[in-house]
Design a protein around this motif. Structure first.
Motif, mmCIF file in Angstrom:
data_model
loop_
_atom_site.group_PDB
_atom_site.id
_atom_site.type_symbol
_atom_site.label_atom_id
_atom_site.label_comp_id
_atom_site.label_asym_id
_atom_site.label_seq_id
_atom_site.Cartn_x
_atom_site.Cartn_y
_atom_site.Cartn_z
ATOM 1 N N VAL A 237 1.059 -0.795 0.520
ATOM 2 C CA VAL A 237 -0.282 -0.054 -0.419
ATOM 3 C C VAL A 237 0.430 1.314 0.108
ATOM 4 N N SER A 238 1.020 1.809 -1.036
ATOM 5 C CA SER A 238 1.894 3.091 -1.014
ATOM 6 C C SER A 238 1.253 4.501 -0.927
ATOM 7 N N LEU A 239 -0.781 4.271 -1.134
ATOM 8 C CA LEU A 239 -1.363 5.748 -0.925
ATOM 9 C C LEU A 239 -2.381 5.640 -0.240
ATOM 10 N N LEU A 240 -2.950 6.598 0.734
ATOM 11 C CA LEU A 240 -4.253 6.595 1.513
ATOM 12 C C LEU A 240 -4.649 7.809 0.599
ATOM 13 N N PHE A 241 -6.494 7.138 0.376
ATOM 14 C CA PHE A 241 -6.841 8.826 0.140
ATOM 15 C C PHE A 241 -8.580 8.008 0.195
ATOM 16 N N PHE A 242 -8.774 9.589 0.778
ATOM 17 C CA PHE A 242 -9.995 10.129 1.100
ATOM 18 C C PHE A 242 -11.143 10.992 0.584
ATOM 19 N N TYR A 243 -12.059 10.755 0.387
ATOM 20 C CA TYR A 243 -13.022 11.567 -0.481
ATOM 21 C C TYR A 243 -13.996 11.190 0.475
ATOM 22 N N LEU A 244 -15.131 12.906 0.300
ATOM 23 C CA LEU A 244 -15.904 13.179 1.286
ATOM 24 C C LEU A 244 -17.252 12.187 0.730
ATOM 25 N N ASP A 245 -18.286 11.492 1.485
ATOM 26 C CA ASP A 245 -19.374 10.738 0.625
ATOM 27 C C ASP A 245 -21.190 11.002 1.503
ATOM 28 N N TYR A 246 -21.896 11.802 0.833
ATOM 29 C CA TYR A 246 -23.209 12.074 1.463
ATOM 30 C C TYR A 246 -23.896 12.623 0.841
ATOM 31 N N PRO A 247 -24.921 12.205 1.545
ATOM 32 C CA PRO A 247 -26.374 12.572 0.917
ATOM 33 C C PRO A 247 -26.598 13.331 -0.406
ATOM 34 N N HIS A 248 -26.452 13.688 -1.806
ATOM 35 C CA HIS A 248 -26.520 14.609 -3.032
ATOM 36 C C HIS A 248 -27.500 13.845 -3.354
ATOM 37 N N PRO A 249 -28.510 14.996 -4.630
ATOM 38 C CA PRO A 249 -29.040 14.123 -5.639
ATOM 39 C C PRO A 249 -27.876 14.218 -7.184
ATOM 40 N N PHE A 250 -27.187 14.363 -6.876
ATOM 41 C CA PHE A 250 -25.904 14.263 -7.881
ATOM 42 C C PHE A 250 -24.977 12.640 -7.184
ATOM 43 N N ALA A 251 -25.308 11.820 -5.751
ATOM 44 C CA ALA A 251 -23.832 11.652 -5.308
ATOM 45 C C ALA A 251 -23.749 10.692 -6.148
ATOM 46 N N ARG A 252 -22.666 9.873 -6.204
ATOM 47 C CA ARG A 252 -21.894 8.863 -6.958
ATOM 48 C C ARG A 252 -22.571 8.097 -8.368
ATOM 49 N N GLU A 253 -22.835 9.818 -9.110
ATOM 50 C CA GLU A 253 -23.750 9.830 -9.968
ATOM 51 C C GLU A 253 -22.065 9.063 -10.934
ATOM 52 N N VAL A 254 -22.642 7.914 -12.110
ATOM 53 C CA VAL A 254 -21.417 7.905 -13.527
ATOM 54 C C VAL A 254 -21.432 8.433 -14.431
ATOM 55 N N LEU A 255 -20.526 8.901 -14.615
ATOM 56 C CA LEU A 255 -19.889 9.675 -15.436
ATOM 57 C C LEU A 255 -19.652 9.074 -17.402
#
Length: 609
Positions: free
Chosen positions: A418-436
């Motif tokens: 494991v060479s890297l750690l990455f944090f992202y914010l996940d929260y209720p949103h109308p476009f939450a985790r929309e696939v692009l």
């Protein structure tokens, strides 16, 4: 007004509109998509072009009226300028259609009364005959190449375009000469100056009815296709924005069209034009932006003009336009600005909520990158292949307006790969985790064509036929800056007519302009195709800083390939290098600078919001 366009809106607009040299103008002329234009109004196109030789003769006999002269001159002037321009959307061609319709009516009128006309009163002199012969030869050569042959191939029988050569001109001259001879023999044997010829009248009347009937059938078929598959890209997008976004103030060239049917505010922005300066975000409380990837390169301009703002802007969704894509960004989403490691398990994150509202049920997702050694095809050296594992956060947080400090338990990292750690914010949103999603038919390419296919996501695919097309890039683009994060790209491909068991079929990569090369790539072979039943092929990469990205597919001519779409799962967040390889830096000073910059951005956000 050429001078105004070049001087008033700016140099960029001038370069966009007008070619910089005669060579570029000629190249634009040759690359004009003639077929696409002809197929929309084929009869009007054809009849307008057929009217040109008649117009020259009416002009020489002084029978042309001022109205005819005006419409024909407008047709030529507008068409020539439109063909050599660097930026020429279809809507720019609409003003010339009335002139073409008028030329069509005059041609039909001439044909309908031709048998009743008196014998041609004037006999042309030799220089005029030579001029007419030359004009007719050039007209036939160009009309056949750019109009007649494409129309014939589309609606009757598929034939290949002739090459523009001396032999082609000689054949055109021979055809014109044969037409002159037939006309001369007809006049000598069958011309009746007063009563006319019933057979000739019947022929021209039938021809007029046939052309009108064909025009009706073609345009009705287009209408029925549209009625059966009604798609309103802008209207559907406007409806979705009205439902999912509240109190939005959207910037971008398309924003004014996209909010016609909802209550949002919009600001039309254009490079080197109105409202386009460093203080735009201070003047206008923009919350979102709808930016296109067409010839204006609007997204790149936004990233260059406001890098700090665009680095923290969250990409919510990609909308497919016609031959380009629209990207929806939000400027009012929380983001991570700093961290401090408490112990081996816990990290203290600094999170900015730029709105004046409290956001509940926020989770912090975690992505770990694993590296393993692997050989690169065609090279002796080895390279590291990346593998990402995604962990969804379990603990929930509440973010108040302004700066927040939250402690995240990341879990013990025992694996040395494991060479890297990455944090992202996940929260209720109308476009939450929309696939692009990027649709294949909207991509440019060096080989292949767009093909209608019932099972495709948008009814079309980008297709290459190994027997017809040479190897090359089936698709590439769009050139879009992505802020720091992780990209997982899934290519939907279908292979058929395989002619090899071992050779590579195609090469996929994610190309970076800043790195001047691929930052992730994969070569597909028959053995991988047989194992993959769904036709989804994945490559992934991390972006430590903003990079301009393209997704590319290069064919190898060992199979037919249908490219449907690319689905992008994009995690935008904060990197933590848990195995630093660089020299130690003044961490405290860097953290203070980041905090000060975050507070300044927060004050600006809150004042605008």
């Amino acid at each position: 007004n050429r001078e105004w366009i070049i001087s008033a809106p700016g140099q960029y607009m001038g370069k966009l509109m007008f070619p910089r040299s005669l060579e570029e103008a000629f190249r634009n002329f040759l690359t004009f998509p003639w077929k696409d234009q002809f197929y929309k109004i084929p009869i009007v196109w054809l009849s307008a072009i057929l009217f040109v030789p008649l117009f020259f003769r009416r002009l020489l006999r002084k029978q042309a009226k001022l109205t005819e002269i005006g419409y024909v001159l407008f047709f030529f002037a507008h068409t020539i300028v439109f063909f050599i321009m660097s930026y020429r959307p279809t809507r720019y061609f609409i003003p010339v259609i009335p002139a073409m319709v008028f030329m069509t009516v005059i041609l039909f009128e001439h044909w309908s009364r031709l048998p009743q006309q008196e014998h041609e009163s004037s006999v042309y002199r030799l220089p005029v005959k030579i001029l007419l012969f030359t004009v007719d030869t050039l007209w036939l050569a160009l009309a056949a190449y750019f109009c007649l042959v494409p129309l014939f191939s589309r609606y009757i029988l598929s034939v290949s375009l002739p090459s523009l050569s001396l032999f082609y001109l000689i054949v055109s001259a021979a055809v014109v000469g044969a037409a002159y001879l037939l006309k001369h023999l007809y006049r000598k044997s069958a011309w009746k100056p007063v009563t006319g010829n019933g057979k000739l009248k019947y022929v021209f009347t039938s021809l007029i009815i046939l052309m009108i009937g064909i025009s009706f059938v073609i345009n009705m078929s287009y209408y029925l296709q549209w009625y059966a598959n009604k798609t309103y890209t802008i209207r559907n997008m406007s409806g979705e924005l009205g439902e999912k976004l509240e109190n939005a103030y959207i910037g971008g060239m398309t924003s004014t069209v996209a909010v016609l049917e909802n209550r949002h505010k919009a600001l039309w922005l254009y490079p080197n034009f109105v409202n386009w300066d460093k203080n735009t975000f201070e003047k206008y409380p923009l919350t979102h932006a709808l930016l296109g990837t067409d010839v204006s390169h609007e997204i790149i301009h936004f990233f260059n003009q406001w890098p700090e703002r665009m680095t923290h802007a969250r990409l919510l969704k990609v909308y497919p336009g016609k031959d380009y894509f629209l990207h929806l960004y939000s400027f009012v989403e929380p983001y991570i600005t700093d961290y401090r490691q408490e112990d081996t398990l816990n990290y203290r994150l600094t999170v900015i909520n730029p709105t004046k509202e409290t956001i509940k049920n926020v989770r912090v997702g975690e992505v770990r990158r694993f590296e393993r050694r692997g050989s690169r095809e065609g090279h002796e050296e080895t390279r590291k292949e990346m593998e990402f594992k995604i962990f969804k956060g379990q603990q929930t947080f509440t973010l108040i307006p302004g700066e927040n400090t939250i402690v995240v338990t990341a879990g013990k990292i025992a694996n040395q790969d494991v060479s890297l750690l990455f944090f992202y914010l996940d929260y209720p949103h109308p476009f939450a985790r929309e696939v692009l999603r990027y649709e294949g038919e909207n991509f440019p390419g060096k080989t292949g064509f767009n093909k209608k296919e019932a099972g495709a996501s948008n009814k079309y695919v980008r297709y290459v036929d190994r027997s017809l097309h040479s190897p090359g890039f089936l698709s590439y683009g769009p050139a879009v800056p992505y802020a720091r994060g992780i990209i997982i790209a899934e290519f939907k491909l279908k292979f058929s007519n395989l002619k090899t068991k071992l050779r590579p079929l195609c090469h996929l990569d994610i190309y970076s302009y800043e790195d001047n090369g691929p930052i992730a790539e994969k070569t597909l072979r028959p053995v991988e195709i047989k194992k993959n039943k769904k036709g989804i092929y994945q490559i992934s990469t991390l972006i430590p800083e903003t990079k301009t990205i393209e997704f590319r597919i290069q064919t190898k001519q060992w199979s037919d390939i249908a490219f449907d779409y690319i689905d992008i799962t994009y995690y935008q967040g904060y990197f933590i290098d848990i195995n630093p390889k660089h020299e130690a830096r003044n961490t405290k000073q860097i953290q203070m600078t980041k905090i000060q910059n975050s507070k300044q951005r927060l004050q600006t956000h809150q004042s605008l919001y």
